[in-house]
Design an enzyme around this catalytic site. Structure first.
Site, PDB file in Angstrom:
ATOM      1  N   ARG A 283      41.338   1.095  -4.193  1.00  0.00           N
ATOM      2  CA  ARG A 283      42.669   0.630  -3.775  1.00  0.00           C
ATOM      3  C   ARG A 283      43.601   1.833  -3.714  1.00  0.00           C
ATOM      4  O   ARG A 283      43.803   2.506  -4.716  1.00  0.00           O
ATOM      5  CB  ARG A 283      43.237  -0.408  -4.749  1.00  0.00           C
ATOM      6  CG  ARG A 283      44.446  -1.180  -4.158  1.00  0.00           C
ATOM      7  CD  ARG A 283      45.160  -2.034  -5.194  1.00  0.00           C
ATOM      8  NE  ARG A 283      45.842  -1.193  -6.145  1.00  0.00           N
ATOM      9  CZ  ARG A 283      45.927  -1.444  -7.461  1.00  0.00           C
ATOM     10  NH1 ARG A 283      45.383  -2.528  -7.967  1.00  0.00           N
ATOM     11  NH2 ARG A 283      46.553  -0.608  -8.260  1.00  0.00           N
TER      12      ARG A 283
ATOM     13  N   GLU B 176      48.749   6.891  -5.566  1.00  0.00           N
ATOM     14  CA  GLU B 176      47.446   7.281  -6.125  1.00  0.00           C
ATOM     15  C   GLU B 176      46.364   6.486  -5.410  1.00  0.00           C
ATOM     16  O   GLU B 176      46.656   5.549  -4.658  1.00  0.00           O
ATOM     17  CB  GLU B 176      47.388   6.983  -7.622  1.00  0.00           C
ATOM     18  CG  GLU B 176      47.497   5.500  -7.945  1.00  0.00           C
ATOM     19  CD  GLU B 176      46.806   5.096  -9.237  1.00  0.00           C
ATOM     20  OE1 GLU B 176      46.044   5.884  -9.816  1.00  0.00           O
ATOM     21  OE2 GLU B 176      47.007   3.941  -9.655  1.00  0.00           O
TER      22      GLU B 176
ATOM     23  N   ASN C 211      42.842   4.433  -6.563  1.00  0.00           N
ATOM     24  CA  ASN C 211      42.029   3.973  -7.695  1.00  0.00           C
ATOM     25  C   ASN C 211      40.581   3.811  -7.276  1.00  0.00           C
ATOM     26  O   ASN C 211      40.290   3.144  -6.280  1.00  0.00           O
ATOM     27  CB  ASN C 211      42.558   2.627  -8.191  1.00  0.00           C
ATOM     28  CG  ASN C 211      43.960   2.760  -8.746  1.00  0.00           C
ATOM     29  OD1 ASN C 211      44.163   3.322  -9.818  1.00  0.00           O
ATOM     30  ND2 ASN C 211      44.940   2.294  -7.982  1.00  0.00           N
TER      31      ASN C 211
ATOM     32  N   SER D 240      42.420  -3.586  -9.428  1.00  0.00           N
ATOM     33  CA  SER D 240      42.601  -5.012  -9.714  1.00  0.00           C
ATOM     34  C   SER D 240      43.474  -5.725  -8.689  1.00  0.00           C
ATOM     35  O   SER D 240      43.995  -5.105  -7.764  1.00  0.00           O
ATOM     36  CB  SER D 240      43.182  -5.184 -11.113  1.00  0.00           C
ATOM     37  OG  SER D 240      44.323  -4.388 -11.226  1.00  0.00           O
TER      38      SER D 240
ATOM     39  N   LYS E 259      43.684  12.012 -11.108  1.00  0.00           N
ATOM     40  CA  LYS E 259      44.942  12.517 -10.548  1.00  0.00           C
ATOM     41  C   LYS E 259      44.794  13.997 -10.177  1.00  0.00           C
ATOM     42  O   LYS E 259      45.419  14.477  -9.244  1.00  0.00           O
ATOM     43  CB  LYS E 259      46.080  12.330 -11.564  1.00  0.00           C
ATOM     44  CG  LYS E 259      46.175  10.920 -12.165  1.00  0.00           C
ATOM     45  CD  LYS E 259      47.033  10.003 -11.355  1.00  0.00           C
ATOM     46  CE  LYS E 259      47.302   8.630 -11.925  1.00  0.00           C
ATOM     47  NZ  LYS E 259      46.215   7.713 -12.232  1.00  0.00           N
TER      48      LYS E 259
ATOM     49  N   LYS F 230      52.148  13.383 -14.741  1.00  0.00           N
ATOM     50  CA  LYS F 230      51.035  12.431 -14.882  1.00  0.00           C
ATOM     51  C   LYS F 230      49.833  13.027 -15.607  1.00  0.00           C
ATOM     52  O   LYS F 230      49.295  14.042 -15.175  1.00  0.00           O
ATOM     53  CB  LYS F 230      50.552  11.983 -13.497  1.00  0.00           C
ATOM     54  CG  LYS F 230      51.564  11.204 -12.698  1.00  0.00           C
ATOM     55  CD  LYS F 230      50.911  10.594 -11.472  1.00  0.00           C
ATOM     56  CE  LYS F 230      51.892   9.738 -10.708  1.00  0.00           C
ATOM     57  NZ  LYS F 230      51.236   9.074  -9.575  1.00  0.00           N
TER      58      LYS F 230
ATOM     59  N   GLU G 102      44.552   6.011 -16.404  1.00  0.00           N
ATOM     60  CA  GLU G 102      44.667   4.878 -15.484  1.00  0.00           C
ATOM     61  C   GLU G 102      45.242   3.684 -16.221  1.00  0.00           C
ATOM     62  O   GLU G 102      45.221   3.637 -17.438  1.00  0.00           O
ATOM     63  CB  GLU G 102      43.289   4.488 -14.945  1.00  0.00           C
ATOM     64  CG  GLU G 102      42.617   5.534 -14.088  1.00  0.00           C
ATOM     65  CD  GLU G 102      43.382   5.825 -12.817  1.00  0.00           C
ATOM     66  OE1 GLU G 102      44.024   4.899 -12.299  1.00  0.00           O
ATOM     67  OE2 GLU G 102      43.356   6.976 -12.366  1.00  0.00           O
ATOM     68  N   GLY G 103      45.706   2.722 -15.450  1.00  0.00           N
ATOM     69  CA  GLY G 103      46.068   1.437 -16.038  1.00  0.00           C
ATOM     70  C   GLY G 103      47.545   1.286 -16.340  1.00  0.00           C
ATOM     71  O   GLY G 103      47.971   0.284 -16.898  1.00  0.00           O
TER      72      GLY G 103
ATOM     73  N   ARG H 198      52.715  -5.120  -5.216  1.00  0.00           N
ATOM     74  CA  ARG H 198      53.188  -5.352  -6.583  1.00  0.00           C
ATOM     75  C   ARG H 198      54.648  -4.916  -6.636  1.00  0.00           C
ATOM     76  O   ARG H 198      54.996  -3.855  -6.139  1.00  0.00           O
ATOM     77  CB  ARG H 198      52.346  -4.557  -7.584  1.00  0.00           C
ATOM     78  CG  ARG H 198      50.913  -5.138  -7.705  1.00  0.00           C
ATOM     79  CD  ARG H 198      49.983  -4.199  -8.430  1.00  0.00           C
ATOM     80  NE  ARG H 198      49.931  -2.921  -7.747  1.00  0.00           N
ATOM     81  CZ  ARG H 198      49.733  -1.747  -8.365  1.00  0.00           C
ATOM     82  NH1 ARG H 198      49.564  -1.704  -9.661  1.00  0.00           N
ATOM     83  NH2 ARG H 198      49.702  -0.639  -7.657  1.00  0.00           N
TER      84      ARG H 198
HETATM   85  P1  ADP Z   1      48.082   4.473 -12.926  1.00  0.00           P
HETATM   86  O1  ADP Z   1      46.737   4.987 -12.582  1.00  0.00           O
HETATM   87  O2  ADP Z   1      48.334   4.438 -14.396  1.00  0.00           O
HETATM   88  O3  ADP Z   1      48.401   3.187 -12.242  1.00  0.00           O
HETATM   89  P2  ADP Z   1      50.048   5.637 -11.114  1.00  0.00           P
HETATM   90  O4  ADP Z   1      49.955   6.992 -10.544  1.00  0.00           O
HETATM   91  O5  ADP Z   1      49.785   4.527 -10.195  1.00  0.00           O
HETATM   92  O6  ADP Z   1      49.100   5.585 -12.397  1.00  0.00           O
HETATM   93  O7  ADP Z   1      51.469   5.447 -11.764  1.00  0.00           O
HETATM   94  C1  ADP Z   1      51.855   4.223 -12.357  1.00  0.00           C
HETATM   95  C2  ADP Z   1      53.154   3.715 -11.757  1.00  0.00           C
HETATM   96  O8  ADP Z   1      54.160   4.719 -11.858  1.00  0.00           O
HETATM   97  C3  ADP Z   1      53.077   3.406 -10.275  1.00  0.00           C
HETATM   98  O9  ADP Z   1      52.586   2.108 -10.062  1.00  0.00           O
HETATM   99  C4  ADP Z   1      54.538   3.558  -9.850  1.00  0.00           C
HETATM  100  O10 ADP Z   1      55.283   2.406 -10.187  1.00  0.00           O
HETATM  101  C5  ADP Z   1      55.012   4.704 -10.723  1.00  0.00           C
HETATM  102  N1  ADP Z   1      54.849   5.987 -10.013  1.00  0.00           N
HETATM  103  C6  ADP Z   1      53.782   6.792 -10.033  1.00  0.00           C
HETATM  104  N2  ADP Z   1      53.931   7.870  -9.250  1.00  0.00           N
HETATM  105  C7  ADP Z   1      55.158   7.760  -8.710  1.00  0.00           C
HETATM  106  C8  ADP Z   1      55.926   8.572  -7.812  1.00  0.00           C
HETATM  107  N3  ADP Z   1      55.458   9.718  -7.337  1.00  0.00           N
HETATM  108  N4  ADP Z   1      57.160   8.131  -7.476  1.00  0.00           N
HETATM  109  C9  ADP Z   1      57.662   6.979  -7.966  1.00  0.00           C
HETATM  110  N5  ADP Z   1      56.993   6.183  -8.818  1.00  0.00           N
HETATM  111  C10 ADP Z   1      55.752   6.553  -9.199  1.00  0.00           C
HETATM  112 MG    MG Z   2      45.392   4.160 -11.219  1.00  0.00          MG
HETATM  113 MG    MG Z   3      48.603   2.873 -10.240  1.00  0.00          MG
END
Ligand code: ADP
Ligand code: MG
Ligand code: MG
Length: 475
Positions: free
Chosen positions: A128, A143, A145, A150, A307, A364, A368-369, A451
């Site tokens: 995803r 990102e 996944n 999910s 990442k 970051k 994950e999660g 979401r």
């Molecule tokens: P995870 O693998 O834990 O889901 P993400 O990279 O998706 O990690 O980050 C989790 C959440 O943080 C995202 O769903 C988003 O809401 C917020 N986020 C992550 N990166 C960004 C970004 N570059 N700009 C704005 N919000 C972000």
């Molecule tokens: Mg993720």
């Molecule tokens: Mg995410």
């Protein structure tokens, strides 16, 4: 600069009485169609409740949505090629491994099976790719996944729920703006395709699950669709704890769990540190990796989803090692700034940049999660502490995406009347891929989810946080 505002599909003038009625309908539709889960707080497998969801779909620019759909197959291919490039995976994850135990353990498994010779050449990816709109309303990737992606099981139902709600609100002329969404079926197709490649009628599909599965309806939706597609396929659900005692390999590397032969392994856990409380969980992950079963994801797919890999791929020259010029251009177009924090000059520059303007970045770790990232002033204080140590290589720095705001009602499983509130949304596009070193056998784009979270939340986890399921209304 404040966030852009997009007009919502719901009018602020709706009366309390009308709102209560439509919310009531929405809740019952959601329950009837399995848009449900257990919650982490006071987990009880017998207390399945509504998932949080928003009342009306979120307006989303059609061309940008379609861009996400079109590039999914390129992204699938990119991750596949990266994962099967031993030198690239080893080189890219090296600095992270020195600073992060979790990634180091994953890499150890990869290195072990690579040196022994990988038994099962095929990998199955149910991916995803997540996006937010930026302030010019272009999609930008958050990102991608590669493990336990999910909400595909629920998102198809949310699309139907929103069509129903729009009709109830006398907006039936609008439902053609909601793109079809058969994600759950697509995910099941991927698993069935892997089962067919393994080609053993006795083979089970093993879902590796958490001790407490919150997202049970999401997972069961996929299981039931597998059964609909092929009456012969039995899904079994087992935890790492169970597998430690009951999983073994035959001399020919067949994976046996209890009395069952397992031909496909689908991880719905294993992406977070907490899934491995002892070395035994790592040992059983290695045992499975050594087996003949097709893994979703294989260890190399898991590593390709870090990442760190995402950050390194944000370079046209590197993208072109894996894609043709046009494909690389399309992918580069959805990237925002991603910076290495390795202990070198490039990393020093990124540290300085972030410390000067912390509110423009997200820090970051390789996790994950949800709930692991660092924002705002905390970016500065964290970097202050780790800027001279190897620890900083475990992180990447990413430009903050400033998503547009849209009002919506977030519906929760409680008795409170929902309030119209400012929300931010994240689009996810699903894809599946199956391939080995020589060929990609299947590569599909299969659906989407949105979401949505209240504006004042950094992250919108649906199980842990305040996030809600949603679907796009294309305009
Ligand atoms: P995870 O693998 O834990 O889901 P993400 O990279 O998706 O990690 O980050 C989790 C959440 O943080 C995202 O769903 C988003 O809401 C917020 N986020 C992550 N990166 C960004 C970004 N570059 N700009 C704005 N919000 C972000
Ligand atoms: Mg993720
Ligand atoms: Mg995410």
């Amino acid at each position: 600069m404040s966030n852009l505002i997009i007009e919502s599909l719901i009018k602020e003038s709706i009366s309390d009485e009308d709102l209560d009625e439509i919310v009531d309908k929405a809740k019952d539709y959601a329950i009837q169609h399995g848009v449900c889960m257990c919650f982490k707080n006071n987990y009880d497998r017998n207390k399945v409740q509504l998932s949080r969801f928003v009342l009306v779909p979120t307006s989303f620019p059609k061309l940008e949505f379609e861009k996400g759909i079109v590039i999914q197959k390129i992204l699938n291919k990119l991750i596949h090629k990266v994962a099967y490039d031993h030198d690239f995976i080893s080189k890219t994850t090296k600095s992270v491994i020195e600073a992060d135990n979790f990634t180091a353990e994953l890499f150890k498994i990869y290195q072990t099976v690579y040196q022994e010779g990988i038994t099962q050449k095929y990998s199955l990816g149910l991916f995803r790719s997540d996006y937010m709109l930026d302030d010019s309303l272009k999609i930008k990737q958050v990102e991608l996944n590669t493990i336990a992606s999910s909400f595909g099981g629920l998102s198809s139902q949310v699309t139907k729920l929103h069509k129903y709600i729009l009709c109830e609100l006398d907006n039936d002329d609008k439902i053609n703006h909601l793109p079809d969404n058969e994600t759950a079926s697509g995910l099941a197709d991927g698993l069935v395709a892997a089962w067919n490649i393994y080609d053993n009628n006795q083979g089970r599909i093993l879902f590796v699950t958490e001790e407490k599965t919150c997202n049970i309806c999401d997972q069961r939706a996929i299981e039931y669709l597998i059964r609909e597609k092929n009456l012969k396929i039995k899904v079994i659900r087992r935890t790492f704890k169970y597998l430690i005692e009951n999983a073994k390999l035959r001399p020919n590397k067949e994976l046996i769990v209890g009395n069952d032969l397992v031909s496909v392994v689908y991880y719905r856990t294993g992406y977070e540190v907490e899934a491995y409380p002892t070395q035994n969980e790592w040992s059983v992950r290695l045992l499975i990796e050594r087996s003949r079963a097709i893994k979703c994801p294989s260890i190399q797919y898991h590593l390709a989803g870090t990442k760190k890999v995402q950050q390194v791929l944000n370079n046209p020259k590197i993208l072109k090692q894996f894609l043709n010029d046009e494909e690389a251009r399309q992918i580069q177009d959805v990237f925002v700034g991603l910076y290495s924090l390795e202990l070198n000059e490039e990393g020093d520059k990124a540290v300085e940049m972030a410390m000067n303007e912390p509110e423009k970045y997200v820090l970051k770790p390789q996790r994950e999660g949800g709930g692991n990232n660092i924002y705002g002033e905390n970016v500065k204080t964290t970097l202050e502490n780790i800027k001279n140590s190897q620890e900083r290589s475990a992180f990447i720095l990413m430009e903050l995406i400033k998503a547009p705001v849209q009002k919506n009602y977030i519906i929760s499983p409680d008795n409170k009347r929902p309030q119209l509130q400012d929300c931010l949304s994240e689009l996810g596009i699903y894809g599946y891929i199956i391939g080995d070193y020589n060929e990609i056998k299947e590569n599909q784009q299969i659906g989407h989810v949105i979401r949505t979270k209240p504006c004042d939340e950094n992250e919108g986890g649906i199980i842990a946080g305040a996030g809600a399921l949603d679907s796009p209304y294309l305009y």
